[in-house]
Motif scaffolding. Structure first.
Motif, PDB file in Angstrom:
ATOM      1  N   PRO A  67       0.787  -1.227   0.000  1.00 46.51           N
ATOM      2  CA  PRO A  67       0.000   0.000   0.000  1.00 46.51           C
ATOM      3  C   PRO A  67       0.825   1.288   0.000  1.00 46.51           C
ATOM      4  CG  PRO A  67      -0.787  -1.516   1.685  1.00 46.51           C
ATOM      5  CD  PRO A  67       0.490  -2.073   1.150  1.00 46.51           C
ATOM      6  N   CYS A  68       2.040   1.242   0.557  1.00 45.72           N
ATOM      7  CA  CYS A  68       2.827   2.471   0.686  1.00 45.72           C
ATOM      8  C   CYS A  68       4.239   2.132   1.151  1.00 45.72           C
ATOM      9  CB  CYS A  68       2.183   3.393   1.722  1.00 45.72           C
ATOM     10  SG  CYS A  68       2.071   2.645   3.361  1.00 45.72           S
ATOM     11  N   ASP A 100       1.914   8.173   1.114  1.00 46.77           N
ATOM     12  CA  ASP A 100       2.949   8.576   2.068  1.00 46.77           C
ATOM     13  C   ASP A 100       3.019   7.695   3.299  1.00 46.77           C
ATOM     14  OD1 ASP A 100       3.689  10.722   0.467  1.00 46.77           O
ATOM     15  OD2 ASP A 100       2.259  12.076   1.426  1.00 46.77           O
ATOM     16  N   ARG A 101       1.862   7.160   3.700  1.00 40.26           N
ATOM     17  CA  ARG A 101       1.841   6.356   4.929  1.00 40.26           C
ATOM     18  C   ARG A 101       0.671   5.380   4.881  1.00 40.26           C
ATOM     19  NH1 ARG A 101      -0.358  11.176   5.785  1.00 40.26           N
ATOM     20  NH2 ARG A 101      -2.163  11.457   7.104  1.00 40.26           N
ATOM     21  N   PRO A 102       0.690   4.373   5.750  1.00 39.68           N
ATOM     22  CA  PRO A 102      -0.422   3.425   5.803  1.00 39.68           C
ATOM     23  C   PRO A 102      -1.712   4.130   6.202  1.00 39.68           C
ATOM     24  CG  PRO A 102       1.473   2.595   7.031  1.00 39.68           C
ATOM     25  CD  PRO A 102       1.768   4.029   6.683  1.00 39.68           C
ATOM     26  N   GLY A 103      -2.803   3.660   5.653  1.00 41.94           N
ATOM     27  CA  GLY A 103      -4.110   4.211   5.989  1.00 41.94           C
ATOM     28  C   GLY A 103      -5.163   3.598   5.095  1.00 41.94           C
ATOM     29  N   TYR A 107      -4.856   1.203   1.766  1.00 46.84           N
ATOM     30  CA  TYR A 107      -5.277  -0.202   1.825  1.00 46.84           C
ATOM     31  C   TYR A 107      -6.299  -0.516   0.730  1.00 46.84           C
ATOM     32  CZ  TYR A 107      -3.162   0.012   6.494  1.00 46.84           C
ATOM     33  OH  TYR A 107      -2.303   0.191   7.547  1.00 46.84           O
ATOM     34  N   LEU A 108      -7.246   0.398   0.515  1.00 46.12           N
ATOM     35  CA  LEU A 108      -8.236   0.173  -0.535  1.00 46.12           C
ATOM     36  C   LEU A 108      -7.579   0.174  -1.913  1.00 46.12           C
ATOM     37  CD1 LEU A 108     -11.147  -0.269  -1.387  1.00 46.12           C
ATOM     38  CD2 LEU A 108     -11.443   2.235  -1.388  1.00 46.12           C
ATOM     39  N   ALA A 109      -6.682   1.105  -2.145  1.00 50.62           N
ATOM     40  CA  ALA A 109      -5.981   1.157  -3.433  1.00 50.62           C
ATOM     41  C   ALA A 109      -5.164  -0.110  -3.659  1.00 50.62           C
ATOM     42  CB  ALA A 109      -5.086   2.395  -3.503  1.00 50.62           C
ATOM     43  N   ALA A 110      -4.514  -0.605  -2.616  1.00 50.93           N
ATOM     44  CA  ALA A 110      -3.730  -1.841  -2.744  1.00 50.93           C
ATOM     45  C   ALA A 110      -4.638  -3.028  -3.023  1.00 50.93           C
ATOM     46  CB  ALA A 110      -2.899  -2.079  -1.482  1.00 50.93           C
ATOM     47  N   GLY A 111      -5.777  -3.091  -2.351  1.00 51.12           N
ATOM     48  CA  GLY A 111      -6.731  -4.170  -2.602  1.00 51.12           C
ATOM     49  C   GLY A 111      -7.217  -4.163  -4.042  1.00 51.12           C
ATOM     50  N   LYS A 112      -7.525  -2.984  -4.561  1.00 50.77           N
ATOM     51  CA  LYS A 112      -7.979  -2.878  -5.951  1.00 50.77           C
ATOM     52  C   LYS A 112      -6.852  -3.241  -6.916  1.00 50.77           C
ATOM     53  CE  LYS A 112     -11.697   0.472  -5.356  1.00 50.77           C
ATOM     54  NZ  LYS A 112     -12.177   1.846  -5.702  1.00 50.77           N
ATOM     55  N   GLY A 134     -11.208  -0.289   2.887  1.00 54.57           N
ATOM     56  CA  GLY A 134     -10.083  -1.073   2.381  1.00 54.57           C
ATOM     57  C   GLY A 134      -9.987  -2.446   3.008  1.00 54.57           C
ATOM     58  N   GLY A 135     -10.949  -2.799   3.839  1.00 49.10           N
ATOM     59  CA  GLY A 135     -10.956  -4.111   4.474  1.00 49.10           C
ATOM     60  C   GLY A 135     -11.347  -5.211   3.497  1.00 49.10           C
ATOM     61  N   THR A 136     -11.364  -6.419   3.985  1.00 47.30           N
ATOM     62  CA  THR A 136     -11.625  -7.591   3.154  1.00 47.30           C
ATOM     63  C   THR A 136     -12.936  -7.484   2.389  1.00 47.30           C
ATOM     64  OG1 THR A 136     -10.336  -8.938   4.693  1.00 47.30           O
ATOM     65  CG2 THR A 136     -11.788 -10.109   3.176  1.00 47.30           C
ATOM     66  N   ALA A 137     -13.994  -7.043   3.038  1.00 50.15           N
ATOM     67  CA  ALA A 137     -15.293  -6.945   2.366  1.00 50.15           C
ATOM     68  C   ALA A 137     -15.233  -5.972   1.188  1.00 50.15           C
ATOM     69  CB  ALA A 137     -16.374  -6.505   3.355  1.00 50.15           C
ATOM     70  N   ASP A 138     -14.492  -4.887   1.339  1.00 47.49           N
ATOM     71  CA  ASP A 138     -14.367  -3.916   0.249  1.00 47.49           C
ATOM     72  C   ASP A 138     -13.619  -4.514  -0.938  1.00 47.49           C
ATOM     73  OD1 ASP A 138     -15.687  -1.933   1.732  1.00 47.49           O
ATOM     74  OD2 ASP A 138     -13.795  -1.242   2.617  1.00 47.49           O
ATOM     75  N   VAL A 139     -12.582  -5.280  -0.666  1.00 45.02           N
ATOM     76  CA  VAL A 139     -11.798  -5.907  -1.737  1.00 45.02           C
ATOM     77  C   VAL A 139     -12.639  -6.960  -2.454  1.00 45.02           C
ATOM     78  CG1 VAL A 139      -9.693  -7.193  -2.289  1.00 45.02           C
ATOM     79  CG2 VAL A 139      -9.629  -5.382  -0.548  1.00 45.02           C
ATOM     80  N   VAL A 140     -13.381  -7.753  -1.695  1.00 44.54           N
ATOM     81  CA  VAL A 140     -14.271  -8.752  -2.289  1.00 44.54           C
ATOM     82  C   VAL A 140     -15.338  -8.061  -3.141  1.00 44.54           C
ATOM     83  CG1 VAL A 140     -16.036 -10.499  -1.791  1.00 44.54           C
ATOM     84  CG2 VAL A 140     -13.865 -10.519  -0.544  1.00 44.54           C
ATOM     85  N   GLY A 141     -15.919  -6.994  -2.632  1.00 47.52           N
ATOM     86  CA  GLY A 141     -16.928  -6.257  -3.390  1.00 47.52           C
ATOM     87  C   GLY A 141     -16.372  -5.728  -4.703  1.00 47.52           C
ATOM     88  N   TYR A 142     -15.160  -5.204  -4.668  1.00 46.39           N
ATOM     89  CA  TYR A 142     -14.522  -4.702  -5.887  1.00 46.39           C
ATOM     90  C   TYR A 142     -14.283  -5.845  -6.871  1.00 46.39           C
ATOM     91  CZ  TYR A 142     -11.116  -2.602  -9.028  1.00 46.39           C
ATOM     92  OH  TYR A 142     -10.445  -2.168 -10.155  1.00 46.39           O
ATOM     93  N   ALA A 143     -13.782  -6.965  -6.375  1.00 47.26           N
ATOM     94  CA  ALA A 143     -13.521  -8.118  -7.250  1.00 47.26           C
ATOM     95  C   ALA A 143     -14.809  -8.591  -7.912  1.00 47.26           C
ATOM     96  CB  ALA A 143     -12.877  -9.258  -6.455  1.00 47.26           C
ATOM     97  N   ARG A 144     -15.860  -8.688  -7.146  1.00 47.57           N
ATOM     98  CA  ARG A 144     -17.144  -9.129  -7.707  1.00 47.57           C
ATOM     99  C   ARG A 144     -17.667  -8.120  -8.726  1.00 47.57           C
ATOM    100  NH1 ARG A 144     -19.540 -11.663  -2.047  1.00 47.57           N
ATOM    101  NH2 ARG A 144     -18.589 -13.734  -2.349  1.00 47.57           N
TER     102      ARG A 144
END
Length: 161
Positions: A67-68, A100-103, A107-112, A134-144
């Motif tokens: 993520p950063c 610049d830093r974790p946040g 996390y959401l950008a890294a998941g996407k 950026g949590g797991t549910a958000d990454v799954v939602g993006y993938a779907r």
């Protein structure tokens, strides 16, 4: 000709008893070994590092999406940070996003970015909403939403702390 499929992972950082074993057993059954396996992970504690360990042990190729810069500081323990360093050294490629830093935004950008780099996503996920952007549910939602196949690995009735 060898066909390489890219498998990504998203999942919780803290895994209750039985969940890690279920995920690893599933990966052993369904994933190729050797050069036919390319695994994409953000290398966080828990599911991400578990998957990276499996990919490397199976002789596969690891790609890291971080993520950063300074991501290691967001990991829970010295052991997790040490494993992150080991996985980064073992990875065939490492993409570090320009945050610049974790946040949550990082996390959401890294998941996407991870989803965009894989053909199939494994989610070590309890099915509940994300506890932060950026949590797991958000990454799954993006993938779907992208039409990416998702396999959820969890045990019914097991609750995350």
């Amino acid at each position: 000709m060898l066909t390489v499929r890219r498998f990504g992972v998203t999942g919780h950082r803290m895994l209750p008893p039985g969940i890690a074993e279920r995920a690893v057993e599933h990966w052993r059954r369904v994933l190729p070994t050797g050069a036919g396996l390319l695994g994409v992970s953000s290398l966080a504690d828990g599911a991400d590092q578990l998957f990276a360990e499996h990919v490397l042990a199976a002789g596969g190729v690891l790609e890291a999406v971080l993520p950063c810069a300074g991501y290691a500081g967001s990991l829970a323990s010295d052991g997790s940070r040490a494993r992150l360093d080991e996985f980064v050294r073992a990875a065939a490629s490492v993409v570090t996003l320009p945050f610049d830093r974790p946040g949550e935004a990082a996390y959401l950008a890294a998941g996407k970015a991870l989803v965009d780099r894989c053909d199939h996503l494994f989610a070590v996920w309890d099915g509940l909403p994300a506890r932060g952007l950026g949590g797991t549910a958000d990454v799954v939602g993006y993938a779907r939403a992208c039409g990416r196949p998702v396999t959820v690995l969890w045990v019914d009735g097991v609750m995350r702390s």
